[in-house]
Scaffold this active site. Structure first.
Site, PDB file in Angstrom:
ATOM      1  N   TYR A   1      51.316  13.772  33.842  1.00  0.00           N
ATOM      2  CA  TYR A   1      51.372  12.795  35.615  1.00  0.00           C
ATOM      3  C   TYR A   1      51.912  13.961  36.174  1.00  0.00           C
ATOM      4  O   TYR A   1      51.722  14.115  37.412  1.00  0.00           O
ATOM      5  CB  TYR A   1      51.739  11.775  35.579  1.00  0.00           C
TER       6      TYR A   1
ATOM      7  N   HIS B   1      35.467  -4.293  33.220  1.00  0.00           N
ATOM      8  CA  HIS B   1      36.493  -3.047  33.184  1.00  0.00           C
ATOM      9  C   HIS B   1      36.120  -2.059  32.209  1.00  0.00           C
ATOM     10  O   HIS B   1      36.598  -0.588  32.497  1.00  0.00           O
ATOM     11  CB  HIS B   1      37.984  -3.630  32.469  1.00  0.00           C
ATOM     12  N   GLU B   2      35.782  -2.360  31.058  1.00  0.00           N
ATOM     13  CA  GLU B   2      34.822  -1.289  30.013  1.00  0.00           C
ATOM     14  C   GLU B   2      34.131  -0.217  30.800  1.00  0.00           C
ATOM     15  O   GLU B   2      33.826   0.769  31.042  1.00  0.00           O
ATOM     16  CB  GLU B   2      34.811  -1.900  28.660  1.00  0.00           C
TER      17      GLU B   2
ATOM     18  N   HIS C   1      35.130   2.418  33.143  1.00  0.00           N
ATOM     19  CA  HIS C   1      34.898   4.085  32.030  1.00  0.00           C
ATOM     20  C   HIS C   1      34.031   4.585  32.010  1.00  0.00           C
ATOM     21  O   HIS C   1      33.601   5.588  32.302  1.00  0.00           O
ATOM     22  CB  HIS C   1      36.175   3.523  30.697  1.00  0.00           C
TER      23      HIS C   1
ATOM     24  N   GLU D   1      41.775   3.867  34.229  1.00  0.00           N
ATOM     25  CA  GLU D   1      41.682   2.379  34.002  1.00  0.00           C
ATOM     26  C   GLU D   1      41.886   1.662  35.635  1.00  0.00           C
ATOM     27  O   GLU D   1      41.569   0.439  35.886  1.00  0.00           O
ATOM     28  CB  GLU D   1      43.566   1.941  33.813  1.00  0.00           C
TER      29      GLU D   1
ATOM     30  N   HIS E   1      48.301  -1.405  21.365  1.00  0.00           N
ATOM     31  CA  HIS E   1      49.125   0.055  22.265  1.00  0.00           C
ATOM     32  C   HIS E   1      50.283   0.832  21.718  1.00  0.00           C
ATOM     33  O   HIS E   1      49.950   1.950  21.995  1.00  0.00           O
ATOM     34  CB  HIS E   1      49.111  -0.463  24.332  1.00  0.00           C
TER      35      HIS E   1
HETATM   36  O1  X8Z Z   1      43.619  -2.437  27.252  1.00  0.00           O
HETATM   37  C1  X8Z Z   1      43.051  -3.410  28.266  1.00  0.00           C
HETATM   38  C2  X8Z Z   1      41.308  -2.462  28.247  1.00  0.00           C
HETATM   39  C3  X8Z Z   1      41.354  -0.942  27.203  1.00  0.00           C
HETATM   40  S1  X8Z Z   1      40.587   0.291  27.970  1.00  0.00           S
HETATM   41  C4  X8Z Z   1      40.507  -3.133  27.660  1.00  0.00           C
HETATM   42  N1  X8Z Z   1      43.729  -3.219  28.761  1.00  0.00           N
HETATM   43  C5  X8Z Z   1      44.812  -3.679  29.179  1.00  0.00           C
HETATM   44  C6  X8Z Z   1      45.197  -4.970  27.564  1.00  0.00           C
HETATM   45  O2  X8Z Z   1      44.129  -5.468  27.317  1.00  0.00           O
HETATM   46  O3  X8Z Z   1      46.599  -4.828  27.042  1.00  0.00           O
HETATM   47  C7  X8Z Z   1      43.012  -3.486  30.217  1.00  0.00           C
HETATM   48  C8  X8Z Z   1      44.291  -4.377  30.977  1.00  0.00           C
HETATM   49  C9  X8Z Z   1      45.374  -4.481  30.254  1.00  0.00           C
HETATM   50 ZN    ZN Z   2      40.572   0.853  29.904  1.00  0.00          ZN
END
Ligand code: X8Z
Ligand code: ZN
Length: 604
Positions: free
Chosen positions: A216, A368-369, A372, A398, A499
């Protein structure tokens, strides 16, 4: 200021000494030749890597490591290339003659250096170990068989229980079951933390978190201060939401004594990151509407919304090659069940990996997807070279789809789509409450617990025997959440969040994406739709498509701060988000009258 030239260049000085490049004429052309040949090889290796990763994330078989080994091999080939001494020296040589480069050449060379820092040839053995450890971790996490009372269950089933079950004992069983994978991931995570740090330290970064933040153009302290500021601004609202939730949940579960902190198994999400499903808005119950639809319908309807504002239909290959629906819970072949979107070849092959079921959470996730996916499609154009086919920054990537998800849940949109009746009366404060239980609550997980945990892990070298203690200290401090009972270091609850393992040191992306999405949404509502941001209908408005396409078209070839300024007229700030939820504060204060507040007035 996307990929920091300074940091990468400083790092390179450590690697290869400080020799300047030769100052022969025609450097622009030479630089372009180098960029072109790098790009050709990069795209080839990237495509092979994505194919191998796709297979190893969609076909996980116990006792068969074929796909994992192939993925490691493809990762290794990419690492060997991007971290090679030759590529580093070339990029450095041309960057030394900055005045002879165009802006877009500079950006590509910065990208080459940034990539190199994660795979430097000087520590080839560390890189190799890291690649192996990363692939192993994914297999452990997604090859895991969750069990509930002796029966095989999927994470979708566990999530369903946490959303609907009112018997706290049953909730506890499901919550416990969802954390069983943690201990299996602990050693791998400790190893990964060390290897990730060692890799980037070889090129002069303090640690892996700092390396990721530098994308960033920011320092770790700046990012953490930004996270703090965001939470401080939202804290008064969060404190009301937290108080409200404690009392309402206790009532729902028939518990007489309201706890000071929210027990984690009371919440409708495994990490307490989204409480929105606890609020049911009369007349606007999307879950019950969607129950009657199919999983296929959910994804198609998402596409329809994007097409209505002027995006193209998804290519047939998206439908043929994606993996959109869950495998049966007892399937011997497993897949990564966390949603993701893939740009397989940095060109036309776009795919999504999901486990869609017809409910509101997957409805939102599909949008959301697809955000992307449409980002990939839009910046795949002749003006954006393959190396810059990325978001303006990661948070932008995102933000787009989450914004569309938010818009797709607003009443005028749902009425327009015939999903709820035109004459249905709904309570707008209840709708706002439901949205805050999503967006506002999420900030305290993303900026608070997640970002601070990862910072502690990578920047402050958190000792391995304090992982779980730290995780729960942060959850209490920022989210006001406590575990159902003491969770010692035999658990590794942080590692149950995907994550932490496979998208490391970048969860602040999501926090920032919410800030950006409210800024974009506010602009769209006020300047394009001329509607209240809390009650919009995006459907069919080509002006919105034009606005978004302009932002998405340039990929990372334009500085993200400029993109924000040019599109909304503003710098990054939470005002749009605060304004959006403003009417809720007084209403909540009214509801919470006479209730005991347990979170401090000021954010700790
Ligand atoms: O991981 C994601 C997406 C991945 S592209 C589904 N999100 C975070 C999570 O699920 O923890 C979207 C918002 C928060
Ligand atoms: Zn995402």
């Amino acid at each position: 200021m996307k990929k920091t030239l300074l940091t990468a260049a400083a790092a390179l000085a450590i690697l290869s000494g400080c020799g300047g490049g030769s100052k022969k004429g025609g450097q622009n052309e030479d630089a372009q030749k180098f960029i072109d040949s790098y790009t050709t090889e990069y795209v080839k290796l990237y495509t092979a890597q994505e194919e191998a990763q796709w297979k190893s994330n969609t076909e996980i078989k116990a006792g068969d490591s074929t796909n994992q080994v192939a993925a490691e091999k493809a990762d290794q080939a990419m690492a060997d290339f991007t971290g090679s001494k030759e590529n580093i020296e070339n990029a450095k040589k041309f960057l030394d003659q900055k005045e002879q480069l165009s802006d877009i050449q500079k950006k590509q060379l910065d990208f080459i250096l940034y990539n190199a820092a994660n795979n430097p040839q000087t520590v080839a053995d560390i890189v190799k170990q890291r690649i192996k450890a990363e692939n192993e971790q994914t297999q452990v996490l997604y090859g895991f068989q969750y069990m509930l009372e002796g029966k095989k269950v999927s994470t979708n089933q566990l999530d369903d229980i946490l959303k609907k079950e009112t018997d706290v004992n049953k909730r506890l069983l499901a919550w416990d079951a969802s954390k069983e994978v943690g201990p299996k991931l602990k050693n791998g995570l400790i190893n990964l933390r060390n290897l990730r740090n060692q890799t980037v330290q070889a090129l002069g970064y303090h640690d892996f978190f700092t390396y990721q933040v530098s994308d960033y153009g920011m320092k770790t302290d700046e990012m953490m201060q930004l996270m703090d500021r965001l939470m401080r601004e939202l804290w008064p609202l969060y404190r009301e939401l937290h108080t409200y939730m404690r009392y309402e949940a206790a009532k729902k579960y028939g518990i007489g004594t309201v706890p000071d902190y929210l027990p984690a198994h009371w919440l409708p999400n495994r990490w307490g990151q989204d409480w929105s499903s606890t609020i049911s808005v009369e007349g606007l119950n999307l879950d019950s509407v969607l129950q009657a639809k199919s999983a296929q319908w959910i994804v198609k309807d998402g596409e329809d919304m994007y097409v209505s504002i002027g995006f193209p239909k998804l290519p047939q290959t998206f439908w043929d090659k994606s993996s959109l629906y869950p495998y049966p819970p007892d399937s011997s072949v497993k897949k990564n069940n966390h949603a993701s979107a893939w740009h397989m070849d940095l060109n036309k092959d776009v795919r999504s990996l999901m486990s869609v079921e017809p409910n509101a959470e997957w409805f939102e996730t599909s949008h959301h997807e697809l955000g992307h996916i449409y980002y990939y499609i839009t910046y795949t154009n002749p003006d954006v070279p393959p190396l810059l086919r990325q978001g303006a920054n990661r948070a932008y990537h995102e933000a787009i789809g989450s914004m569309m998800g938010l818009a797709a849940m607003q009443k005028p949109f749902l009425v327009g789509r015939g999903l709820i009746g035109t004459d249905v009366k709904t309570d707008s404060i209840q709708s706002l409450l439901k949205e805050a239980m999503n967006s506002v609550v999420f900030i305290f997980f993303s900026s608070g617990t997640m970002s601070n945990f990862e910072k502690a892990m990578y920047v402050d070298s958190l000792p391995a025997n304090q992982f779980n203690q730290k995780w729960w200290d942060l959850a209490k401090k920022y989210q006001g959440i406590v575990p159902p009972s003491a969770r010692g270091e035999e658990f590794c609850d942080a590692a149950t969040k995907t994550h932490i393992n496979d998208d490391p040191a970048q969860y602040y992306d999501y926090a920032l994406s919410y800030v950006i999405l409210y800024q974009l949404h506010n602009y769209i509502a006020k300047n394009i739709l001329h509607q209240d941001p809390r009650a919009t209908n995006y459907y069919g408005n080509k002006g919105i498509g034009d606005f978004l396409k302009k932002i998405m078209y340039t990929g990372s070839s334009k500085d993200w701060r400029t993109v924000l300024k040019e599109s909304t007229g503003d710098d990054l700030n939470a005002k749009a988000m605060l304004d959006y939820f403003e009417p809720l504060v007084n209403w909540l204060k009214e509801q919470n009258k006479g209730r005991k507040y347990t979170l401090p007035e000021q954010m700790p």
